[in-house]
Every structure is written in C-alpha cells, then in structure tokens.
Design an enzyme around this catalytic site. Structure first.
Site, PDB file in Angstrom:
ATOM      1  N   LYS A 160       1.618 -17.571  -3.321  1.00 49.85           N
ATOM      2  CA  LYS A 160       2.283 -16.296  -3.623  1.00 49.85           C
ATOM      3  C   LYS A 160       3.766 -16.538  -3.897  1.00 49.85           C
ATOM      4  O   LYS A 160       4.347 -15.964  -4.828  1.00 49.85           O
ATOM      5  CB  LYS A 160       2.112 -15.316  -2.450  1.00 49.85           C
ATOM      6  CG  LYS A 160       0.697 -14.768  -2.338  1.00 49.85           C
ATOM      7  CD  LYS A 160       0.453 -14.019  -1.016  1.00 49.85           C
ATOM      8  CE  LYS A 160      -1.029 -13.636  -0.916  1.00 49.85           C
ATOM      9  NZ  LYS A 160      -1.371 -13.004   0.373  1.00 49.85           N
ATOM     10  N   GLN A 180       1.058 -11.437   6.093  1.00 54.96           N
ATOM     11  CA  GLN A 180      -0.155 -12.199   5.817  1.00 54.96           C
ATOM     12  C   GLN A 180      -1.131 -12.042   6.983  1.00 54.96           C
ATOM     13  O   GLN A 180      -0.785 -12.297   8.140  1.00 54.96           O
ATOM     14  CB  GLN A 180       0.210 -13.686   5.607  1.00 54.96           C
ATOM     15  CG  GLN A 180      -0.956 -14.555   5.209  1.00 54.96           C
ATOM     16  CD  GLN A 180      -1.511 -14.220   3.819  1.00 54.96           C
ATOM     17  OE1 GLN A 180      -0.772 -13.928   2.891  1.00 54.96           O
ATOM     18  NE2 GLN A 180      -2.833 -14.232   3.699  1.00 54.96           N
ATOM     19  N   ASP A 201       1.044  -4.941  -0.501  1.00 56.85           N
ATOM     20  CA  ASP A 201      -0.393  -5.198  -0.515  1.00 56.85           C
ATOM     21  C   ASP A 201      -1.216  -3.950  -0.850  1.00 56.85           C
ATOM     22  O   ASP A 201      -2.423  -4.040  -1.055  1.00 56.85           O
ATOM     23  CB  ASP A 201      -0.838  -5.709   0.868  1.00 56.85           C
ATOM     24  CG  ASP A 201      -1.085  -7.213   0.857  1.00 56.85           C
ATOM     25  OD1 ASP A 201      -1.369  -7.762  -0.219  1.00 56.85           O
ATOM     26  OD2 ASP A 201      -0.994  -7.817   1.945  1.00 56.85           O
TER      27      ASP A 201
END
Ligand code: NAP
Length: 288
Positions: free
Chosen positions: A54, A98, A121
């Site tokens: 990412k 995460q 997200d």
C-alpha cells in the site's frame, strides 16, 4: 467456449496511472497532495506485506504516506489515542488501521476513532449506511469497489442483470451486493445456510464468490456465459488459491477473474481512489 480471463493486474495498473494524473493535476492547481496514514500494530507477516505494498503504491501515485507502528503489546487506550490524534490532524486525509489487530485490542473501539471523512477503507458505518440507502458515498470498501470496476471496464451490462453474491461479510459480500443493487442488477446474497446453492448460482449472469473455500465453485454453479468473479484467497501449500475451480469453470463462463491476478490487485488501487476522494472532499473540490 472458453472464458475471457480478466486481467486485474492490467486494469489496476491503468487505474493507478489515472489516479496518478489526477493527483498531479490537483497538486498542480495548488492543493496539497492527498495524505494517507496507516497504523500497523502487531507482527502479522501478511499484514506487513499488505502495508508495504500500500505504501509503495501510494508513493508512486503521489499520495503522501505515513506509517505508524505502535508496539504489538499496545493497549486499546494507546491505539485509541493514536488514531484519535491522526483523526484530529488537519494534514491527514485518510486513515487506515490494518486489520486484524492483536487480540488484546478492542477493534471496534479503535475503528470508531476514524471519522467518516477520513475513512480510507470505507468501513465506517456512516459510509456503509449511505451505500445501503443508495446514495453515492465518497468512499466504500476497496475489494467490492474493485469488483465493480472490473465489471465496468469489461463493459458488462449491469442494469437488469441477475447477480448472485456468495458471502455476506461486512467488507466484501454485503457492500458488493449493495453496489450491484445500486447499479440496477437484481441481486441474491448466499451464505453457508443457503439451500440449493449451486442451483441459485446457476441463475446468475454475474456470479461472485467471496467465501474462502478453495475451488468449491465448479462448473455446476455457473450459467454458460456468466461473468464469474473470484474474490476468495486461501493460502494452500505456499500458493494462494481462489474459491473457483478454474479448470472446471473456464470452459463454461464468459469471463473469469483469476486468483491471483484478478480482484486482488484492484483493492490497493481502490484504496488510493478512496484517499483521493477524501482529499478532494476535504478541500471542497468536486469528485473526478
Ligand atoms: P468471511 O468474513 O469469512 O465471510 C465468508 C462468507 O462466506 C460468510 O458469509 C459465510 O457464510 C460464507 N460461506 C462460508 N462457507 C460457505 C459455504 N460453504 N457455502 C456458502 N457460503 C459460505 O470472509 P471475507 O472477509 O468476506 O472474505 C471472503 C474471501 O475473500 C476470503 O477468502 C478472503 O481471503 C478473500 N478476500 C480477498 C480480498 C482480495 O483483495 N482479493 C479481500 C478481502 C477478502 P456465513 O455468513 O453463513 O458464515
């Protein structure tokens, strides 16, 4: 007949190139570049690889990326404080925590510290609610967004189509079913209690499997010519295996997203798109 194998890697590269130009245009017009803060807590090796990928993708696209690595023994209070600080930081556009977090951490309490305006997200209940109401949300979960993009860029007719999604998780199956509904498909969601699963799936023009059961979906689930999206990823003997039995399905389906190289590469591209969308919204700029 043999299915067209949908090249998610190529589509994701195309998308990242588009996003890079959009970021460049935004900064050329005098705006600060979008910024993404990622929190990685714990020693999960898979999470470390995802975060590294990412970070690389963000930097290549011109997105400012900062990584926060609280120690694995952190408490919920410590993580809540960290994410709260990032949320209050005006220079940060998107925050991603995460998952999974270490067991001692109350994941919900930490995620609740990310405001909808910084929800890179697309997991925030407000943004999910907008999607459920049928409104275009600024952000949405990356994996289902990636599936929709693969359908669109393959020129799949969604309006009036029959879609079946196997899997009802909050991060893949449910939001994808909502996105397909919002795109005027007629959608059925299946799960572990669905009766006559293969027969239900055989009605689908678009069949999505997001379950994590290696090679379970074989030709008996597939209507000839259907668009089959394999979201499943299960590590097996050192390789990643999808839910779809490619050997059996490829001769029947019209399109098939492979594992690896199908949906997987799209997820990071969609995270970048979400970050850019949040940055534009926070600067009062129209979405592109
Ligand atoms: P999840 O939370 O475990 O949900 C799995 C879903 O599949 C549940 O709704 C479950 O039904 C259903 N299911 C399980 N076994 C089934 C069966 N035999 N028949 C019918 N339905 C069944 O998983 P997830 O987070 O949504 O992820 C799904 C898969 O996608 C996993 O393999 C994951 O690794 C992969 N994934 C890939 C990406 C990517 O970027 N490519 C991203 C996210 C996830 P119940 O609700 O009844 O339990």
């Amino acid at each position: 007949m043999s299915a067209i194998i949908v090249d998610g890697k190529a589509v994701a590269a195309e998308l990242r190139a588009e996003l890079t130009s959009q970021v460049a245009a935004m900064t050329a017009a005098g705006s600060a570049p979008p910024s993404l803060a990622v929190v990685l807590c714990g020693d999960d090796p898979a999470s470390a690889i995802y975060v590294r990928n990412k970070g690389r993708a963000a930097e290549r696209a011109g997105v400012r990326f900062t990584l926060h690595r609280p120690r694995a023994e952190s408490t919920t209070d410590e993580l809540v404080a960290l994410v709260g600080t990032l949320d209050a930081d005006e220079t940060i556009d998107g925050i991603l925590v995460q998952l999974p977090l270490p067991k001692q951490i109350d994941q919900d309490a930490v995620m609740a510290c990310i405001s909808p305006e910084k929800d890179a997200d697309g997991f925030h209940p407000y943004n999910f609610g907008r999607l459920a109401e049928g409104h275009p949300a600024v952000v949405a979960p990356g994996t289902p967004l990636g599936c929709m993009e693969l359908l669109r860029r393959s020129d799949m007719q969604l309006q009036g189509s029959r879609a079946v999604v196997i899997g009802r998780s909050a991060i893949v199956g449910r939001p994808l079913a909502l996105m397909l509904t919002n795109a005027d498909a007629t959608v059925t969601i299946c799960h572990s209690r669905t009766r006559e699963l293969a027969a239900v799936c055989r009605e689908a023009d678009i069949l999505v499997s997001a379950i994590g059961r290696p090679r379970m979906v074989d030709a008996s689930y597939v209507k000839p010519g259907a668009f089959v999206i394999d979201v499943g990823t299960t590590p097996q003997d050192g390789v990643v295996v999808g839910d779809v039995d490619r050997e059996s399905v490829e001769p029947v389906a019209g399109w098939l997203t492979p594992v690896p190289g199908g949906v997987g590469p799209m997820t990071i591209a969609m995270l970048l798109r979400n970050t850019l969308a949040l940055a534009r919204a926070r600067r009062g700029l129209a979405q592109v």
